[in-house]
Write a protein that holds these residues in place. Structure first.
Motif, PDB file in Angstrom:
ATOM      1  N   ALA A  75       0.821  -1.278   0.054  1.00  0.00           N
ATOM      2  CA  ALA A  75      -0.189  -0.187  -0.012  1.00  0.00           C
ATOM      3  C   ALA A  75       1.011   1.293   0.031  1.00  0.00           C
ATOM      4  O   ALA A  75       0.460   2.364  -0.475  1.00  0.00           O
ATOM      5  CB  ALA A  75      -1.053  -0.011   1.264  1.00  0.00           C
ATOM      6  N   LYS A  76       2.041   1.254   0.644  1.00  0.00           N
ATOM      7  CA  LYS A  76       2.973   2.390   0.687  1.00  0.00           C
ATOM      8  C   LYS A  76       3.935   2.539  -0.288  1.00  0.00           C
ATOM      9  O   LYS A  76       3.880   3.538  -0.821  1.00  0.00           O
ATOM     10  CB  LYS A  76       3.665   2.212   2.069  1.00  0.00           C
ATOM     11  N   PHE A  77       4.247   1.342  -0.918  1.00  0.00           N
ATOM     12  CA  PHE A  77       5.113   1.557  -2.130  1.00  0.00           C
ATOM     13  C   PHE A  77       4.790   0.826  -3.412  1.00  0.00           C
ATOM     14  O   PHE A  77       4.037   1.266  -3.926  1.00  0.00           O
ATOM     15  CB  PHE A  77       6.397   0.921  -1.573  1.00  0.00           C
ATOM     16  N   ASN A  78       5.125  -0.274  -3.426  1.00  0.00           N
ATOM     17  CA  ASN A  78       4.723  -1.305  -4.537  1.00  0.00           C
ATOM     18  C   ASN A  78       4.771  -2.669  -4.205  1.00  0.00           C
ATOM     19  O   ASN A  78       5.483  -3.243  -3.278  1.00  0.00           O
ATOM     20  CB  ASN A  78       5.421  -0.744  -5.955  1.00  0.00           C
ATOM     21  N   LEU A  79       4.483  -3.578  -5.199  1.00  0.00           N
ATOM     22  CA  LEU A  79       4.460  -5.095  -5.099  1.00  0.00           C
ATOM     23  C   LEU A  79       6.009  -5.572  -4.842  1.00  0.00           C
ATOM     24  O   LEU A  79       6.322  -6.532  -4.193  1.00  0.00           O
ATOM     25  CB  LEU A  79       3.893  -5.881  -6.252  1.00  0.00           C
ATOM     26  N   PHE A  80       6.720  -4.844  -5.593  1.00  0.00           N
ATOM     27  CA  PHE A  80       8.393  -5.661  -5.332  1.00  0.00           C
ATOM     28  C   PHE A  80       8.699  -5.316  -4.049  1.00  0.00           C
ATOM     29  O   PHE A  80       9.541  -6.009  -3.538  1.00  0.00           O
ATOM     30  CB  PHE A  80       9.170  -4.940  -6.482  1.00  0.00           C
ATOM     31  N   ALA A  81       8.489  -3.856  -3.430  1.00  0.00           N
ATOM     32  CA  ALA A  81       9.019  -3.637  -1.986  1.00  0.00           C
ATOM     33  C   ALA A  81       8.267  -4.491  -1.199  1.00  0.00           C
ATOM     34  O   ALA A  81       8.671  -4.962  -0.319  1.00  0.00           O
ATOM     35  CB  ALA A  81       8.634  -2.209  -1.865  1.00  0.00           C
ATOM     36  N   ALA A  82       7.089  -5.062  -1.343  1.00  0.00           N
ATOM     37  CA  ALA A  82       6.245  -5.806  -0.415  1.00  0.00           C
ATOM     38  C   ALA A  82       6.861  -7.065  -0.429  1.00  0.00           C
ATOM     39  O   ALA A  82       6.802  -7.748   0.603  1.00  0.00           O
ATOM     40  CB  ALA A  82       4.842  -5.706  -0.931  1.00  0.00           C
ATOM     41  N   THR A  83       7.187  -7.626  -1.669  1.00  0.00           N
ATOM     42  CA  THR A  83       7.595  -8.868  -2.114  1.00  0.00           C
ATOM     43  C   THR A  83       9.191  -9.194  -0.900  1.00  0.00           C
ATOM     44  O   THR A  83       9.081 -10.031  -0.297  1.00  0.00           O
ATOM     45  CB  THR A  83       7.882  -9.180  -3.409  1.00  0.00           C
ATOM     46  N   GLY A  84       9.969  -8.053  -1.103  1.00  0.00           N
ATOM     47  CA  GLY A  84      11.038  -8.301  -0.333  1.00  0.00           C
ATOM     48  C   GLY A  84      10.840  -8.172   1.150  1.00  0.00           C
ATOM     49  O   GLY A  84      11.445  -8.954   1.772  1.00  0.00           O
ATOM     50  N   ALA A  85       9.829  -7.185   1.582  1.00  0.00           N
ATOM     51  CA  ALA A  85       9.471  -7.103   2.917  1.00  0.00           C
ATOM     52  C   ALA A  85       9.007  -8.416   3.499  1.00  0.00           C
ATOM     53  O   ALA A  85       9.226  -8.870   4.593  1.00  0.00           O
ATOM     54  CB  ALA A  85       8.522  -5.854   3.270  1.00  0.00           C
ATOM     55  N   PHE A  86       8.242  -9.066   2.477  1.00  0.00           N
ATOM     56  CA  PHE A  86       7.436 -10.291   2.995  1.00  0.00           C
ATOM     57  C   PHE A  86       8.436 -11.417   3.200  1.00  0.00           C
ATOM     58  O   PHE A  86       8.282 -12.300   3.887  1.00  0.00           O
ATOM     59  CB  PHE A  86       6.533 -10.667   1.890  1.00  0.00           C
ATOM     60  N   MET A  87       9.534 -11.499   2.369  1.00  0.00           N
ATOM     61  CA  MET A  87      10.371 -12.644   2.306  1.00  0.00           C
ATOM     62  C   MET A  87      11.115 -12.383   3.781  1.00  0.00           C
ATOM     63  O   MET A  87      11.439 -13.174   4.495  1.00  0.00           O
ATOM     64  CB  MET A  87      11.360 -12.380   1.226  1.00  0.00           C
ATOM     65  N   VAL A  88      11.498 -11.035   3.958  1.00  0.00           N
ATOM     66  CA  VAL A  88      12.048 -10.961   5.307  1.00  0.00           C
ATOM     67  C   VAL A  88      11.352 -11.097   6.510  1.00  0.00           C
ATOM     68  O   VAL A  88      11.851 -11.992   7.426  1.00  0.00           O
ATOM     69  CB  VAL A  88      12.735  -9.296   5.343  1.00  0.00           C
ATOM     70  N   ALA A  89      10.318 -10.774   6.436  1.00  0.00           N
ATOM     71  CA  ALA A  89       9.105 -11.113   7.667  1.00  0.00           C
ATOM     72  C   ALA A  89       8.921 -12.653   7.786  1.00  0.00           C
ATOM     73  O   ALA A  89       8.822 -13.184   8.885  1.00  0.00           O
ATOM     74  CB  ALA A  89       7.821 -10.436   7.137  1.00  0.00           C
ATOM     75  N   ILE A  90       8.951 -13.235   6.615  1.00  0.00           N
ATOM     76  CA  ILE A  90       8.544 -14.791   6.753  1.00  0.00           C
ATOM     77  C   ILE A  90       9.922 -15.461   7.397  1.00  0.00           C
ATOM     78  O   ILE A  90       9.681 -16.358   8.178  1.00  0.00           O
ATOM     79  CB  ILE A  90       8.597 -15.467   5.406  1.00  0.00           C
ATOM     80  N   ALA A  91      11.058 -14.934   7.000  1.00  0.00           N
ATOM     81  CA  ALA A  91      12.255 -15.293   7.659  1.00  0.00           C
ATOM     82  C   ALA A  91      12.498 -15.147   9.037  1.00  0.00           C
ATOM     83  O   ALA A  91      12.670 -16.301   9.806  1.00  0.00           O
ATOM     84  CB  ALA A  91      13.400 -14.876   6.811  1.00  0.00           C
ATOM     85  N   ILE A  92      11.898 -14.076   9.497  1.00  0.00           N
ATOM     86  CA  ILE A  92      12.115 -13.702  10.862  1.00  0.00           C
ATOM     87  C   ILE A  92      10.949 -14.523  11.726  1.00  0.00           C
ATOM     88  O   ILE A  92      11.232 -15.097  12.797  1.00  0.00           O
ATOM     89  CB  ILE A  92      11.805 -12.190  10.961  1.00  0.00           C
ATOM     90  N   ALA A  93       9.901 -14.667  11.158  1.00  0.00           N
ATOM     91  CA  ALA A  93       8.899 -15.518  11.600  1.00  0.00           C
ATOM     92  C   ALA A  93       9.263 -16.934  11.842  1.00  0.00           C
ATOM     93  O   ALA A  93       9.145 -17.627  12.962  1.00  0.00           O
ATOM     94  CB  ALA A  93       7.603 -15.460  10.869  1.00  0.00           C
ATOM     95  N   LEU A  94      10.001 -17.446  10.965  1.00  0.00           N
ATOM     96  CA  LEU A  94      10.460 -18.851  10.908  1.00  0.00           C
ATOM     97  C   LEU A  94      11.366 -18.948  12.336  1.00  0.00           C
ATOM     98  O   LEU A  94      11.567 -20.100  12.990  1.00  0.00           O
ATOM     99  CB  LEU A  94      11.123 -19.446   9.848  1.00  0.00           C
ATOM    100  N   VAL A  95      12.224 -18.018  12.274  1.00  0.00           N
ATOM    101  CA  VAL A  95      13.408 -18.134  13.364  1.00  0.00           C
ATOM    102  C   VAL A  95      12.795 -17.826  14.656  1.00  0.00           C
ATOM    103  O   VAL A  95      13.353 -18.591  15.637  1.00  0.00           O
ATOM    104  CB  VAL A  95      14.494 -16.934  12.923  1.00  0.00           C
ATOM    105  N   ALA A  96      12.054 -16.945  14.759  1.00  0.00           N
ATOM    106  CA  ALA A  96      11.248 -16.645  16.074  1.00  0.00           C
ATOM    107  C   ALA A  96      10.567 -17.892  16.498  1.00  0.00           C
ATOM    108  O   ALA A  96      10.551 -18.259  17.668  1.00  0.00           O
ATOM    109  CB  ALA A  96      10.376 -15.574  15.921  1.00  0.00           C
ATOM    110  N   SER A  97       9.819 -18.807  15.624  1.00  0.00           N
ATOM    111  CA  SER A  97       9.267 -19.852  16.045  1.00  0.00           C
ATOM    112  C   SER A  97      10.085 -20.844  16.576  1.00  0.00           C
ATOM    113  O   SER A  97       9.820 -21.630  17.455  1.00  0.00           O
ATOM    114  CB  SER A  97       8.458 -20.457  14.696  1.00  0.00           C
ATOM    115  N   TYR A  98      11.313 -21.026  15.646  1.00  0.00           N
ATOM    116  CA  TYR A  98      12.182 -22.076  16.298  1.00  0.00           C
ATOM    117  C   TYR A  98      12.896 -21.790  17.573  1.00  0.00           C
ATOM    118  O   TYR A  98      13.002 -22.471  18.399  1.00  0.00           O
ATOM    119  CB  TYR A  98      13.502 -22.172  15.225  1.00  0.00           C
ATOM    120  N   VAL A  99      13.029 -20.422  17.750  1.00  0.00           N
ATOM    121  CA  VAL A  99      13.598 -19.784  18.935  1.00  0.00           C
ATOM    122  C   VAL A  99      12.975 -20.224  20.041  1.00  0.00           C
ATOM    123  O   VAL A  99      13.463 -20.398  21.246  1.00  0.00           O
ATOM    124  CB  VAL A  99      14.058 -18.468  19.026  1.00  0.00           C
ATOM    125  N   MET A 100      11.535 -19.811  20.039  1.00  0.00           N
ATOM    126  CA  MET A 100      10.667 -20.030  21.022  1.00  0.00           C
ATOM    127  C   MET A 100      10.151 -21.235  21.390  1.00  0.00           C
ATOM    128  O   MET A 100       9.842 -21.845  22.380  1.00  0.00           O
ATOM    129  CB  MET A 100       9.354 -18.917  20.700  1.00  0.00           C
TER     130      MET A 100
END
Length: 200
Positions: A27-52
């Motif tokens: 909504a703020k930028f475009n689909l390509f920026a959203a895709t990059g942010a989505f990839m980072v967020a997914i990676a963080i979520a997976l790491v956080a899930s494993y850590v917890m």
């Protein structure tokens, strides 16, 4: 290694968090920026899930891998088609896994959803078939939406539409799981026979 049961709010955050990041960045930028942010967020979520919890659900692993692969293709080739077809691939894989398992007399629902079910063989078959058909239907629906609608509409559909439909469908399965619920004779037997639909 024993896994720690995550708090419901933590589980919700790791599942919906990346989608909300995807929505707001688009909504703020475009689909390509959203895709990059989505990839980072997914990676963080997976790491956080494993850590917890010292454990990552199979569904989350498969989704994460497909997101990273198709997200990378989207950014490298600068072609939004890849990220749009990603849900189709994921839903298709899940439908194939569940449907294929049924052909061999097995249900992978418990493994896929990382939950414990104690159902009769008939219950396993019905629940597995329903989810296989649901995922197949969602794969077709995603193809229709991204090919006929705008990018912003598809993003809204992915974040809010799919989430809502999936939750409604999951809740609708509760009567079935209660109807075919089976009290295990023993924990060992329950774990051994979990997902076996070849009996009955």
């Amino acid at each position: 290694m024993d896994k720690t049961q995550p708090h419901p709010l933590f589980k919700l955050a790791t599942e919906l968090g990346p989608l909300l990041v995807f929505f707001f960045v688009n909504a703020k930028f475009n689909l390509f920026a959203a895709t990059g942010a989505f990839m980072v967020a997914i990676a963080i979520a997976l790491v956080a899930s494993y850590v917890m919890t010292r454990h990552i659900p199979i569904m989350a692993i498969v989704t994460g891998v497909v997101v990273l692969v198709f997200g990378t293709l989207t950014l490298v080739l600068h072609d939004e088609t890849f990220i749009k077809v990603k849900p189709t691939i994921i839903y298709g894989l899940f439908a194939a896994i569940l449907g294929g398992g049924l052909l061999f007399g097995r249900s992978f629902i418990a493994v896929m959803f990382d939950q414990v079910f104690n159902l009769t063989p008939q219950g396993w078959r019905i629940l597995t078939l329903r989810w296989a058909l649901f995922f197949a239907g969602m794969a077709v629906l995603n193809e229709i939406v991204w090919r006929t609608q705008t990018t912003d509409f598809w993003v809204n559909f992915k974040v809010f539409g799919v989430t809502t439909v999936t939750m409604i469908f999951a809740i609708a399965q509760l009567p079935l799981t209660k109807r075919y619920h089976l009290e295990p004779v023993s924990l060992e037997r329950s774990e051994t026979e979990a997902g076996d639909v070849s009996k009955g």
